[in-house]
Design an enzyme around this catalytic site. Structure first.
Site, PDB file in Angstrom:
ATOM      1  N   HIS A  78       0.568  -1.268  -0.054  1.00  7.78           N
ATOM      2  CA  HIS A  78       0.060  -0.146   0.123  1.00  7.78           C
ATOM      3  C   HIS A  78       0.877   1.001   0.047  1.00  7.78           C
ATOM      4  O   HIS A  78       1.466   1.485   1.014  1.00  7.78           O
ATOM      5  CB  HIS A  78      -0.697   0.148   1.220  1.00  7.78           C
ATOM      6  CG  HIS A  78      -1.768   1.144   1.177  1.00  7.78           C
ATOM      7  ND1 HIS A  78      -3.014   0.739   1.663  1.00  7.78           N
ATOM      8  CD2 HIS A  78      -1.600   2.567   1.034  1.00  7.78           C
ATOM      9  CE1 HIS A  78      -3.867   2.034   1.578  1.00  7.78           C
ATOM     10  NE2 HIS A  78      -2.968   3.086   1.311  1.00  7.78           N
TER      11      HIS A  78
ATOM     12  N   HIS B 226       1.150   5.505  -1.656  1.00  5.41           N
ATOM     13  CA  HIS B 226       0.924   6.701  -2.418  1.00  5.41           C
ATOM     14  C   HIS B 226       2.003   7.336  -3.086  1.00  5.41           C
ATOM     15  O   HIS B 226       2.871   7.938  -2.208  1.00  5.41           O
ATOM     16  CB  HIS B 226       0.105   7.788  -1.551  1.00  5.41           C
ATOM     17  CG  HIS B 226      -1.238   7.135  -0.844  1.00  5.41           C
ATOM     18  ND1 HIS B 226      -2.383   7.311  -1.485  1.00  5.41           N
ATOM     19  CD2 HIS B 226      -1.334   6.345   0.183  1.00  5.41           C
ATOM     20  CE1 HIS B 226      -3.420   6.503  -0.605  1.00  5.41           C
ATOM     21  NE2 HIS B 226      -2.680   6.164   0.252  1.00  5.41           N
TER      22      HIS B 226
ATOM     23  N   ARG C  36       1.433   9.951  -5.443  1.00  5.99           N
ATOM     24  CA  ARG C  36       0.931  10.898  -6.238  1.00  5.99           C
ATOM     25  C   ARG C  36       1.483  11.036  -7.476  1.00  5.99           C
ATOM     26  O   ARG C  36       1.701  10.044  -8.110  1.00  5.99           O
ATOM     27  CB  ARG C  36       1.448  12.270  -5.096  1.00  5.99           C
ATOM     28  CG  ARG C  36       1.276  12.260  -3.843  1.00  5.99           C
ATOM     29  CD  ARG C  36      -0.173  11.992  -3.296  1.00  5.99           C
ATOM     30  NE  ARG C  36      -0.395  12.234  -1.896  1.00  5.99           N
ATOM     31  CZ  ARG C  36      -1.233  11.455  -1.162  1.00  5.99           C
ATOM     32  NH1 ARG C  36      -2.217  10.806  -1.750  1.00  5.99           N
ATOM     33  NH2 ARG C  36      -1.379  11.422   0.060  1.00  5.99           N
TER      34      ARG C  36
ATOM     35  N   ASN D 128      -5.685   6.825  -5.926  1.00  5.28           N
ATOM     36  CA  ASN D 128      -6.465   8.281  -5.600  1.00  5.28           C
ATOM     37  C   ASN D 128      -5.822   9.515  -5.796  1.00  5.28           C
ATOM     38  O   ASN D 128      -5.379  10.525  -4.837  1.00  5.28           O
ATOM     39  CB  ASN D 128      -6.749   8.328  -3.997  1.00  5.28           C
ATOM     40  CG  ASN D 128      -5.475   8.339  -2.846  1.00  5.28           C
ATOM     41  OD1 ASN D 128      -4.635   7.744  -3.307  1.00  5.28           O
ATOM     42  ND2 ASN D 128      -5.637   8.911  -1.776  1.00  5.28           N
TER      43      ASN D 128
ATOM     44  N   LYS E 241      -9.532  -0.725  -5.888  1.00  5.53           N
ATOM     45  CA  LYS E 241      -9.695  -0.032  -4.380  1.00  5.53           C
ATOM     46  C   LYS E 241     -11.055   0.630  -3.969  1.00  5.53           C
ATOM     47  O   LYS E 241     -11.751   1.484  -4.633  1.00  5.53           O
ATOM     48  CB  LYS E 241      -8.737   1.112  -4.143  1.00  5.53           C
ATOM     49  CG  LYS E 241      -8.618   1.764  -3.246  1.00  5.53           C
ATOM     50  CD  LYS E 241      -8.035   1.292  -1.982  1.00  5.53           C
ATOM     51  CE  LYS E 241      -8.102   1.948  -0.538  1.00  5.53           C
ATOM     52  NZ  LYS E 241      -6.817   2.327   0.010  1.00  5.53           N
TER      53      LYS E 241
ATOM     54  N   HIS F  84     -10.411   0.844   2.016  1.00 10.78           N
ATOM     55  CA  HIS F  84     -10.171   1.593   3.028  1.00 10.78           C
ATOM     56  C   HIS F  84     -11.269   1.699   4.098  1.00 10.78           C
ATOM     57  O   HIS F  84     -12.427   1.903   3.571  1.00 10.78           O
ATOM     58  CB  HIS F  84     -10.221   3.091   2.511  1.00 10.78           C
ATOM     59  CG  HIS F  84      -9.863   4.224   3.514  1.00 10.78           C
ATOM     60  ND1 HIS F  84      -8.697   4.893   3.719  1.00 10.78           N
ATOM     61  CD2 HIS F  84     -10.678   4.665   4.666  1.00 10.78           C
ATOM     62  CE1 HIS F  84      -9.061   5.656   4.884  1.00 10.78           C
ATOM     63  NE2 HIS F  84      -9.950   5.509   5.384  1.00 10.78           N
TER      64      HIS F  84
ATOM     65  N   HIS G  51      -4.830  -1.092   6.070  1.00  6.33           N
ATOM     66  CA  HIS G  51      -4.201   0.016   7.292  1.00  6.33           C
ATOM     67  C   HIS G  51      -5.067  -0.205   8.446  1.00  6.33           C
ATOM     68  O   HIS G  51      -5.758   1.023   8.764  1.00  6.33           O
ATOM     69  CB  HIS G  51      -3.917   1.346   6.865  1.00  6.33           C
ATOM     70  CG  HIS G  51      -5.012   1.946   5.984  1.00  6.33           C
ATOM     71  ND1 HIS G  51      -6.313   2.049   6.130  1.00  6.33           N
ATOM     72  CD2 HIS G  51      -4.800   2.485   4.742  1.00  6.33           C
ATOM     73  CE1 HIS G  51      -6.983   2.513   5.299  1.00  6.33           C
ATOM     74  NE2 HIS G  51      -6.214   2.899   4.437  1.00  6.33           N
TER      75      HIS G  51
ATOM     76  N   LEU H 265      -4.822   9.132   8.122  1.00  4.38           N
ATOM     77  CA  LEU H 265      -6.191   8.533   8.247  1.00  4.38           C
ATOM     78  C   LEU H 265      -6.278   7.023   7.631  1.00  4.38           C
ATOM     79  O   LEU H 265      -5.536   6.951   6.560  1.00  4.38           O
ATOM     80  CB  LEU H 265      -7.296   9.586   7.288  1.00  4.38           C
ATOM     81  CG  LEU H 265      -7.836  10.561   7.894  1.00  4.38           C
ATOM     82  CD1 LEU H 265      -8.561  11.427   6.821  1.00  4.38           C
ATOM     83  CD2 LEU H 265      -8.678  10.482   9.240  1.00  4.38           C
TER      84      LEU H 265
ATOM     85  N   ASP I 150       1.371   2.621   3.623  1.00  6.18           N
ATOM     86  CA  ASP I 150       0.600   3.768   3.291  1.00  6.18           C
ATOM     87  C   ASP I 150       1.343   5.160   3.465  1.00  6.18           C
ATOM     88  O   ASP I 150       0.753   5.795   3.912  1.00  6.18           O
ATOM     89  CB  ASP I 150      -0.561   3.828   4.775  1.00  6.18           C
ATOM     90  CG  ASP I 150      -1.727   4.681   4.238  1.00  6.18           C
ATOM     91  OD1 ASP I 150      -2.002   4.977   3.059  1.00  6.18           O
ATOM     92  OD2 ASP I 150      -2.535   5.060   5.004  1.00  6.18           O
TER      93      ASP I 150
ATOM     94  N   HIS J  69       3.415  14.264   1.575  1.00  2.00           N
ATOM     95  CA  HIS J  69       2.748  15.760   1.757  1.00  2.00           C
ATOM     96  C   HIS J  69       3.682  16.905   1.852  1.00  2.00           C
ATOM     97  O   HIS J  69       4.681  16.756   2.719  1.00  2.00           O
ATOM     98  CB  HIS J  69       1.556  16.005   2.636  1.00  2.00           C
ATOM     99  CG  HIS J  69       0.432  15.178   2.519  1.00  2.00           C
ATOM    100  ND1 HIS J  69      -0.511  15.440   1.622  1.00  2.00           N
ATOM    101  CD2 HIS J  69       0.094  13.935   3.152  1.00  2.00           C
ATOM    102  CE1 HIS J  69      -1.687  14.537   1.595  1.00  2.00           C
ATOM    103  NE2 HIS J  69      -1.226  13.633   2.629  1.00  2.00           N
TER     104      HIS J  69
ATOM    105  N   ALA K 112      -4.018  14.842   5.685  1.00  2.00           N
ATOM    106  CA  ALA K 112      -3.721  13.371   6.565  1.00  2.00           C
ATOM    107  C   ALA K 112      -2.804  12.901   5.858  1.00  2.00           C
ATOM    108  O   ALA K 112      -2.850  12.451   4.605  1.00  2.00           O
ATOM    109  CB  ALA K 112      -5.013  12.626   6.749  1.00  2.00           C
TER     110      ALA K 112
HETATM  111 ZN    ZN Z   1      -3.453   5.204   1.904  1.00  2.00          ZN
END
Ligand code: ZN
Length: 346
Positions: A13, A15, A17, A41, A99, A136, A174, A219, A247, A251, A263
């Site tokens: 898992h 991210h 971006r 996402n 997902k 999620h 998660h 989150l 996860d 950011h 988050a």
């Molecule tokens: Zn995630």
């Protein structure tokens, strides 16, 4: 100095971006992991097989030549997902899984699913073709307390899906609560769960003690100590149903240190070191490889990696880099608030 060797981990898992930030964050994962499931996402989300293919190509451009790394792509389920495209994309190998985000559950999840019944034909198709569902697992009703959202999701949505489609391969992602560890342990063979390093390392006090700590805000949100202990027990037990999904989520620092901070925790740089410390402290370092490198591959029915990595326990704590530089800006690297003596080396 103690040294152990384990099969090179996978991260189930992440991210990444999109855009230029890929060049900063993808190498932090490709250095430590052979494969990673990439979350869809984005803005806009990865909705079709073609979107996934294009995104994969952009990620591949950011992988250093020295790293052998495979991004495993996912589709973002919506109530309008095209069933034929989903089926074709999985069968042709463009995507690895789909997902499910309940609408509004986390960063960039506004297009998510409002009513699970509206996507049952998609889930039935996934069950038939063997395509994994990643979840999620939080309800998003604003009247439900943020610390209870996972449990209520399990009771009202996950249990429904598992009973309707027992053959569907599901990863509850998660997980953060004792309720989730118990539900997954007692469930059938097709439900497993990922756990993040930060939910194993910290309880919810970490967000608030001594002033608000935006870099510990994620989150699902961190939970009480008894829940953290249940996660550590599940991860270090060697139970096949639990495995690593970091996860990791980058950011920029000013979007975290903000009146309305984002988050997410960026943890890929030291996640394996932190996990080794947690497992060692539980006298379970021998179970680390199952959690990071074996259980996930088994759940997804794919071969285990052949490469190995070494971990060395130093006499002094590892000095963590504080941040990753990105175009004159910074992404803060997760540190768990306790000394970590384990260091990864090739
Ligand atoms: Zn995630």
């Amino acid at each position: 100095m103690k040294t152990i060797e384990i099969i090179k981990p996978d991260d189930w898992h992440v991210h990444f971006r999109d855009g230029e930030i890929l060049k900063a964050v993808v190498p932090e994962t490709s250095k430590h992991f052979t494969r990673a499931i990439v979350m869809p996402n984005l803005m806009p989300p990865v909705l079709t097989g073609l979107d996934a293919l294009k995104y994969k190509l952009r990620i591949q451009e950011a992988i250093p030549q020295s790293d052998s790394f495979t991004p495993l792509m996912t589709l973002y389920l919506t109530e309008k997902t095209d069933l034929k495209d989903l089926e074709k994309s999985y069968i042709e190998g463009l995507v690895f899984a789909a997902k499910l985000y309940p609408a509004g559950a986390t960063t960039n999840s506004d297009s998510g699913v409002k009513n699970i019944k509206n996507i049952m034909p998609l889930l039935e198709c996934m069950s038939e073709i063997g395509m994994p569902l990643l979840i999620h697992g939080e309800v998003t009703d604003k009247n439900i307390d943020i610390f209870d959202r996972e449990k209520i999701f399990i009771d009202t949505v996950l249990d429904f899906i598992c009973k309707e489609l027992p053959e569907l391969k599901i990863t509850l992602e998660h997980i953060t609560t004792k309720d989730a560890t118990s539900y997954v342990k007692e469930s059938g063979k097709n439900l497993s769960a990922t756990i993040t390093p930060h939910h194993l390392a910290l309880n919810r006090n970490a967000i608030f003690v001594g002033g608000i700590k935006p870099h510990y805000y994620c989150l699902p949100i961190l939970k009480r100590e008894n829940h953290r202990e249940a996660l550590v027990n599940a991860a270090t037990s060697g139970n096949d149903k639990f495995f690593l999904g970091t996860d990791t989520a980058p950011h920029l620092v000013d979007t975290k240190e903000n009146a309305c901070g984002c988050a997410g925790v960026f943890n890929s740089t030291y996640s394996i070191s932190i996990l080794a410390e947690i497992f060692d402290n539980k006298n379970s370092i021998d179970k680390l490889e199952k959690f990071t490198s074996l259980n996930g591959a088994k759940h997804y029915n794919i071969p285990v990696n052949s490469e190995k990595i070494k971990l060395v326990k130093l006499n002094k704590p590892v000095l963590f880099r504080k941040s990753l530089e990105f175009k004159g800006d910074k992404i803060i690297i997760f540190e768990p608030g306790f000394p970590v003596f384990w260091e990864t080396c090739c």
